[in-house]
Design a protein around this motif. Structure first.
Motif, PDB file in Angstrom:
ATOM      1  N   ASP A 131       0.813  -1.204   0.000  1.00 50.92           N
ATOM      2  CA  ASP A 131       0.000   0.000   0.000  1.00 50.92           C
ATOM      3  C   ASP A 131       0.854   1.265   0.000  1.00 50.92           C
ATOM      4  O   ASP A 131       1.541   1.566   0.974  1.00 50.92           O
ATOM      5  N   ALA A 132       0.830   2.025  -1.117  1.00 54.23           N
ATOM      6  CA  ALA A 132       1.482   3.332  -1.250  1.00 54.23           C
ATOM      7  C   ALA A 132       2.997   3.285  -1.077  1.00 54.23           C
ATOM      8  O   ALA A 132       3.621   4.301  -0.810  1.00 54.23           O
ATOM      9  N   ASN A 133       3.626   2.112  -1.216  1.00 59.08           N
ATOM     10  CA  ASN A 133       5.086   2.027  -1.094  1.00 59.08           C
ATOM     11  C   ASN A 133       5.767   2.413  -2.398  1.00 59.08           C
ATOM     12  O   ASN A 133       5.235   2.190  -3.490  1.00 59.08           O
ATOM     13  N   LEU A 134       6.956   2.969  -2.286  1.00 58.80           N
ATOM     14  CA  LEU A 134       7.717   3.359  -3.465  1.00 58.80           C
ATOM     15  C   LEU A 134       8.354   2.139  -4.118  1.00 58.80           C
ATOM     16  O   LEU A 134       8.607   1.117  -3.464  1.00 58.80           O
ATOM     17  N   LEU A 135       8.655   2.258  -5.419  1.00 60.83           N
ATOM     18  CA  LEU A 135       9.209   1.129  -6.167  1.00 60.83           C
ATOM     19  C   LEU A 135      10.627   0.772  -5.749  1.00 60.83           C
ATOM     20  O   LEU A 135      11.113  -0.312  -6.077  1.00 60.83           O
ATOM     21  N   CYS A 136      11.295   1.663  -5.026  1.00 57.32           N
ATOM     22  CA  CYS A 136      12.648   1.344  -4.572  1.00 57.32           C
ATOM     23  C   CYS A 136      12.648   0.187  -3.577  1.00 57.32           C
ATOM     24  O   CYS A 136      13.694  -0.413  -3.323  1.00 57.32           O
ATOM     25  N   ARG A 146       6.495 -14.973  -4.665  1.00 58.95           N
ATOM     26  CA  ARG A 146       6.495 -15.552  -6.000  1.00 58.95           C
ATOM     27  C   ARG A 146       5.696 -14.625  -6.917  1.00 58.95           C
ATOM     28  O   ARG A 146       4.546 -14.276  -6.602  1.00 58.95           O
ATOM     29  N   HIS A 147       6.282 -14.219  -8.047  1.00 59.16           N
ATOM     30  CA  HIS A 147       5.600 -13.298  -8.949  1.00 59.16           C
ATOM     31  C   HIS A 147       6.039 -13.591 -10.379  1.00 59.16           C
ATOM     32  O   HIS A 147       7.014 -14.325 -10.607  1.00 59.16           O
ATOM     33  N   PRO A 148       5.346 -13.050 -11.384  1.00 58.26           N
ATOM     34  CA  PRO A 148       5.589 -13.456 -12.781  1.00 58.26           C
ATOM     35  C   PRO A 148       7.024 -13.285 -13.256  1.00 58.26           C
ATOM     36  O   PRO A 148       7.553 -14.155 -13.952  1.00 58.26           O
ATOM     37  N   PHE A 149       7.691 -12.164 -12.922  1.00 59.20           N
ATOM     38  CA  PHE A 149       9.048 -11.937 -13.419  1.00 59.20           C
ATOM     39  C   PHE A 149      10.090 -12.696 -12.619  1.00 59.20           C
ATOM     40  O   PHE A 149      11.212 -12.920 -13.082  1.00 59.20           O
ATOM     41  N   SER A 150       9.777 -13.050 -11.404  1.00 58.37           N
ATOM     42  CA  SER A 150      10.548 -13.936 -10.514  1.00 58.37           C
ATOM     43  C   SER A 150      11.815 -13.316  -9.928  1.00 58.37           C
ATOM     44  O   SER A 150      12.329 -13.806  -8.934  1.00 58.37           O
ATOM     45  N   THR A 151      12.378 -12.255 -10.534  1.00 53.90           N
ATOM     46  CA  THR A 151      13.593 -11.643 -10.003  1.00 53.90           C
ATOM     47  C   THR A 151      13.364 -10.159  -9.744  1.00 53.90           C
ATOM     48  O   THR A 151      12.317  -9.597 -10.062  1.00 53.90           O
ATOM     49  N   ASP A 152      14.376  -9.511  -9.174  1.00 56.13           N
ATOM     50  CA  ASP A 152      14.276  -8.109  -8.790  1.00 56.13           C
ATOM     51  C   ASP A 152      14.201  -7.202 -10.027  1.00 56.13           C
ATOM     52  O   ASP A 152      14.752  -7.517 -11.081  1.00 56.13           O
ATOM     53  N   ILE A 153      13.495  -6.085  -9.881  1.00 60.95           N
ATOM     54  CA  ILE A 153      13.448  -5.032 -10.892  1.00 60.95           C
ATOM     55  C   ILE A 153      13.930  -3.763 -10.209  1.00 60.95           C
ATOM     56  O   ILE A 153      13.230  -3.199  -9.371  1.00 60.95           O
ATOM     57  N   THR A 154      15.125  -3.323 -10.522  1.00 58.94           N
ATOM     58  CA  THR A 154      15.692  -2.159  -9.863  1.00 58.94           C
ATOM     59  C   THR A 154      14.962  -0.887 -10.293  1.00 58.94           C
ATOM     60  O   THR A 154      14.209  -0.881 -11.274  1.00 58.94           O
ATOM     61  N   PHE A 450     -10.866   6.578  -8.541  1.00 54.27           N
ATOM     62  CA  PHE A 450      -9.927   7.681  -8.353  1.00 54.27           C
ATOM     63  C   PHE A 450      -9.339   7.645  -6.941  1.00 54.27           C
ATOM     64  O   PHE A 450      -8.162   7.942  -6.749  1.00 54.27           O
ATOM     65  N   GLY A 451     -10.166   7.268  -5.952  1.00 54.08           N
ATOM     66  CA  GLY A 451      -9.648   7.131  -4.593  1.00 54.08           C
ATOM     67  C   GLY A 451      -8.589   6.050  -4.503  1.00 54.08           C
ATOM     68  O   GLY A 451      -7.544   6.226  -3.866  1.00 54.08           O
ATOM     69  N   ASN A 452      -8.836   4.905  -5.171  1.00 54.98           N
ATOM     70  CA  ASN A 452      -7.847   3.823  -5.184  1.00 54.98           C
ATOM     71  C   ASN A 452      -6.553   4.264  -5.857  1.00 54.98           C
ATOM     72  O   ASN A 452      -5.451   3.959  -5.398  1.00 54.98           O
ATOM     73  N   LEU A 453      -6.691   4.991  -6.972  1.00 56.76           N
ATOM     74  CA  LEU A 453      -5.520   5.419  -7.725  1.00 56.76           C
ATOM     75  C   LEU A 453      -4.664   6.378  -6.911  1.00 56.76           C
ATOM     76  O   LEU A 453      -3.433   6.276  -6.892  1.00 56.76           O
ATOM     77  N   LYS A 454      -5.305   7.293  -6.204  1.00 52.91           N
ATOM     78  CA  LYS A 454      -4.567   8.330  -5.488  1.00 52.91           C
ATOM     79  C   LYS A 454      -4.019   7.846  -4.150  1.00 52.91           C
ATOM     80  O   LYS A 454      -2.902   8.211  -3.757  1.00 52.91           O
ATOM     81  N   GLU A 455      -4.791   7.033  -3.454  1.00 50.16           N
ATOM     82  CA  GLU A 455      -4.387   6.626  -2.112  1.00 50.16           C
ATOM     83  C   GLU A 455      -3.568   5.336  -2.134  1.00 50.16           C
ATOM     84  O   GLU A 455      -2.401   5.315  -1.784  1.00 50.16           O
ATOM     85  N   ARG A 456      -4.178   4.261  -2.590  1.00 48.89           N
ATOM     86  CA  ARG A 456      -3.503   2.970  -2.495  1.00 48.89           C
ATOM     87  C   ARG A 456      -2.364   2.831  -3.487  1.00 48.89           C
ATOM     88  O   ARG A 456      -1.338   2.219  -3.184  1.00 48.89           O
ATOM     89  N   LEU A 457      -2.523   3.414  -4.687  1.00 51.71           N
ATOM     90  CA  LEU A 457      -1.496   3.279  -5.724  1.00 51.71           C
ATOM     91  C   LEU A 457      -0.536   4.457  -5.744  1.00 51.71           C
ATOM     92  O   LEU A 457       0.231   4.620  -6.681  1.00 51.71           O
ATOM     93  N   ASN A 458      -0.595   5.296  -4.710  1.00 59.38           N
ATOM     94  CA  ASN A 458       0.384   6.384  -4.559  1.00 59.38           C
ATOM     95  C   ASN A 458       0.382   7.316  -5.760  1.00 59.38           C
ATOM     96  O   ASN A 458       1.425   7.781  -6.206  1.00 59.38           O
ATOM     97  N   GLY A 459      -0.822   7.598  -6.297  1.00 59.94           N
ATOM     98  CA  GLY A 459      -0.921   8.439  -7.479  1.00 59.94           C
ATOM     99  C   GLY A 459      -1.434   9.839  -7.204  1.00 59.94           C
ATOM    100  O   GLY A 459      -1.851  10.535  -8.126  1.00 59.94           O
ATOM    101  N   ARG A 460      -1.426  10.263  -5.945  1.00 58.77           N
ATOM    102  CA  ARG A 460      -1.919  11.611  -5.646  1.00 58.77           C
ATOM    103  C   ARG A 460      -0.996  12.668  -6.240  1.00 58.77           C
ATOM    104  O   ARG A 460      -1.425  13.718  -6.673  1.00 58.77           O
ATOM    105  N   ARG A 461       0.319  12.387  -6.247  1.00 59.69           N
ATOM    106  CA  ARG A 461       1.269  13.331  -6.826  1.00 59.69           C
ATOM    107  C   ARG A 461       2.275  12.554  -7.673  1.00 59.69           C
ATOM    108  O   ARG A 461       2.713  11.483  -7.278  1.00 59.69           O
ATOM    109  N   THR A 462       2.635  13.121  -8.824  1.00 54.71           N
ATOM    110  CA  THR A 462       3.662  12.494  -9.652  1.00 54.71           C
ATOM    111  C   THR A 462       5.031  12.925  -9.145  1.00 54.71           C
ATOM    112  O   THR A 462       5.250  14.089  -8.824  1.00 54.71           O
TER     113      THR A 462
END
Length: 550
Positions: A131-136, A146-154, A450-462
């Motif tokens: 929830d709202a975590n950065l990609l880093c 376990r996920h489709p790409f299986s390895t880290d994505i920097t 829009f609430g999901n996009l801004k809050e949970r997906l961290n899309g309130r600000r680019t």
């Protein structure tokens, strides 16, 4: 060749150590037009390796007497097949896999992004779950899930992925997704604003911000299926473009994508006579909210009077009164290539609604507004946006002795107050008022999205500064929004929000582990009956049979 004449020559050395090599060189020399001595000297001066004293074989060298080594083979990029045993969390990402297959996201992404679809899916899973975590922080999540790409994505690789998303691939995906749920379904259309810290993005502008954020912004317009409750199209707009300006461009793009039987549901911000004409021109069906201050709306309210508020027109379910009538819309189609316009009439339905509770609140707000206008006139602190209202509701006189005198225009005030508690919907498709109201009210799925996009997906600000990256990032967030919308719809249908929040439901499934071993099928860990019930409520099968349950 005598040894006396060639004493100290490398050819003599070769003759002693490797007669076979010497014979080969001599035969090659005889085939030349040059003299034997000069050719042999030239050939012998070329370094071809080091002679092994024990075996008599020539060992290739790199010119410095060192043995040559083969260059290292660079590993291919992409997911690496499992080469060691591993145990990872599996339950939540398994749910995403099954949802993706069911609604066709995996198949459509694979067709549009054949090289990167697994990366996109893995980032989508991370955005939903964390929830709202950065990609880093993706690497930490990747190591234990376990996920489709299986390895880290920097972070660098994810930025490159976002920048590689093309408009052509996005349009192809919208087309494929839209055709999965286009039949006999109204589409809710709305927009929202996303603030940006960067002023270098092309479409970042100051505009009307619904969140009252003082930053620059971009606007995002979204199409949502009413029955499926799933989004399938979006557009990124400049931050200063009003909603009413977007409808014509929307119609053009939907035509390009090849959609048919289009039915749109829009709020008052999208209403204009030009937009209604454009929808009629393209044979689109629509439901749109409009102002009760429009001339034909005021005429209908005056004509009906108290009949609109009669008991037979009362809805106990929605606690309001309703009334419908058919009108002839003055249709105009401008033909630029001929320089003229086609005029005619189109049938349209007006649906009026009166809410007594809303009428009381609207009346209070109207009185506050009148007091505000009067105070501005008396103090001389005028606002340009209120000039029309000053003239409409007040008559102003100023004399040298008595100063400024304000007199209300009571007729205009009474007419405006008669519309308190009323709202209007227009449609060229639905004849009855209550079904129209239900379809319109269901457009709140867009607000939730829009609430999901801004809050949970961290899309309130680019947080990106290049023009390519936000396009790709928004697209990946849009894919994540499809999953979130599906899960929330199923949770509402099965009344799961009484037991779980979205995060607690995912946490309940995420404790399920899987064991992976090279060359063997994945072994799923223990799973409880309540977890199987969650999978079933969400419309997917559990990863194990019920016979193996506790």
């Amino acid at each position: 060749m005598s040894r006396g004449k060639s004493k100290g020559c490398f050819a003599t050395f070769v003759e002693r150590k490797s007669p076979a090599l010497y014979t080969a060189l001599k035969m090659h020399d005889r085939s030349s037009h040059s003299t034997g001595k000069k050719r042999l000297k030239y050939l012998c001066s070329t370094l071809i390796g080091r002679l092994d004293a024990a075996t008599g074989e020539i060992v290739p060298t790199d010119g410095r007497g060192h043995k040559k080594t083969e260059p290292a083979v660079q590993p291919k990029q992409g997911p690496i097949p499992i080469s060691h045993t591993d145990r990872r969390f599996f339950g939540a990402t398994y749910l995403f896999d099954r949802i993706s297959e069911k609604i066709g996201v995996t198949a459509d992404l694979k067709q549009c992004f054949p090289k990167d679809y697994k990366k996109i899916l893995s980032i989508v899973y991370y955005l939903i779950f964390e929830d709202a975590n950065l990609l880093c922080r993706f690497g930490r999540w990747s190591r234990i899930h376990r996920h489709p790409f299986s390895t880290d994505i920097t972070s660098q690789r994810s930025s490159e992925l976002f920048a590689s998303v093309t408009e052509e691939a996005k349009s192809q995906f919208f087309c494929l997704q839209g055709k999965r749920r286009v039949e006999k379904e109204f589409w809710a259309y709305d927009s929202t604003s996303i603030s940006s810290y960067s002023e270098h993005l092309q479409q970042v502008r100051y505009g009307k911000n619904k969140d009252y954020d003082p930053l620059h912004q971009i606007n995002l317009a979204l199409l949502f299926g009413k029955k499926s409750n799933l989004p399938f199209y979006y557009r990124k707009l400049a931050g200063n473009i009003p909603n009413v300006k977007t409808v014509r461009e929307l119609v053009k793009e939907l035509n390009i994508l090849g959609y048919e039987r289009i039915k749109l549901v829009m709020d008052r911000g999208f209403y204009s006579a030009g937009n209604i004409n454009e929808l009629f021109k393209n044979h689109y069906k629509f439901i749109v909210s409009a102002s009760t201050a429009l001339s034909y709306a005021k005429a209908a309210i005056k004509k009906q009077g108290t009949l609109m508020r009669s008991w037979q027109n009362y809805s106990e379910k929605y606690e309001l009164y309703y009334y419908s009538e058919s009108i002839a819309w003055d249709y105009t189609q401008e033909r630029l290539y001929k320089g003229d316009a086609i005029k005619g009439s189109k049938r349209m339905y007006l649906h009026f609604y009166y809410n007594p509770e809303k009428a009381i609140e609207d009346g209070k707000n109207f009185n506050r507004y009148m007091s505000k206008l009067q105070n501005e006139l008396l103090t001389g602190k005028h606002f340009s946006e209120h000039e029309a209202a000053y003239k409409k509701y007040f008559e102003t006189k100023e004399t040298p002795i008595r100063g400024i005198q304000i007199a209300p225009r009571q007729g205009a005030m009474d007419e405006a107050r008669s519309r308190c508690g009323c709202f209007l919907l227009l449609s060229n498709e639905v004849k009855d008022a209550i079904p129209t109201l239900e379809l319109y009210r269901n457009r709140d799925v867009v607000e939730k999205a829009f609430g999901n996009l801004k809050e949970r997906l961290n899309g309130r600000r680019t947080l990106v500064s290049s023009n390519q990256s936000p396009e790709g990032k928004l697209f990946v967030e849009f894919i994540a929004l499809i999953y979130l919308s599906y899960i929330k719809k199923k949770m509402e249908e099965k009344d799961l929000f009484k037991k779980y929040t979205l995060q607690s439901l995912l946490d309940e499934l995420d404790v399920i582990e899987c064991y992976e071993e090279p060359g063997k099928a994945v072994i799923v860990g223990e799973i409880l009956r309540k977890q199987v019930q969650i999978y079933e409520d969400l419309g997917v099968g559990a990863p194990v049979d019920e016979t193996s349950l506790d």
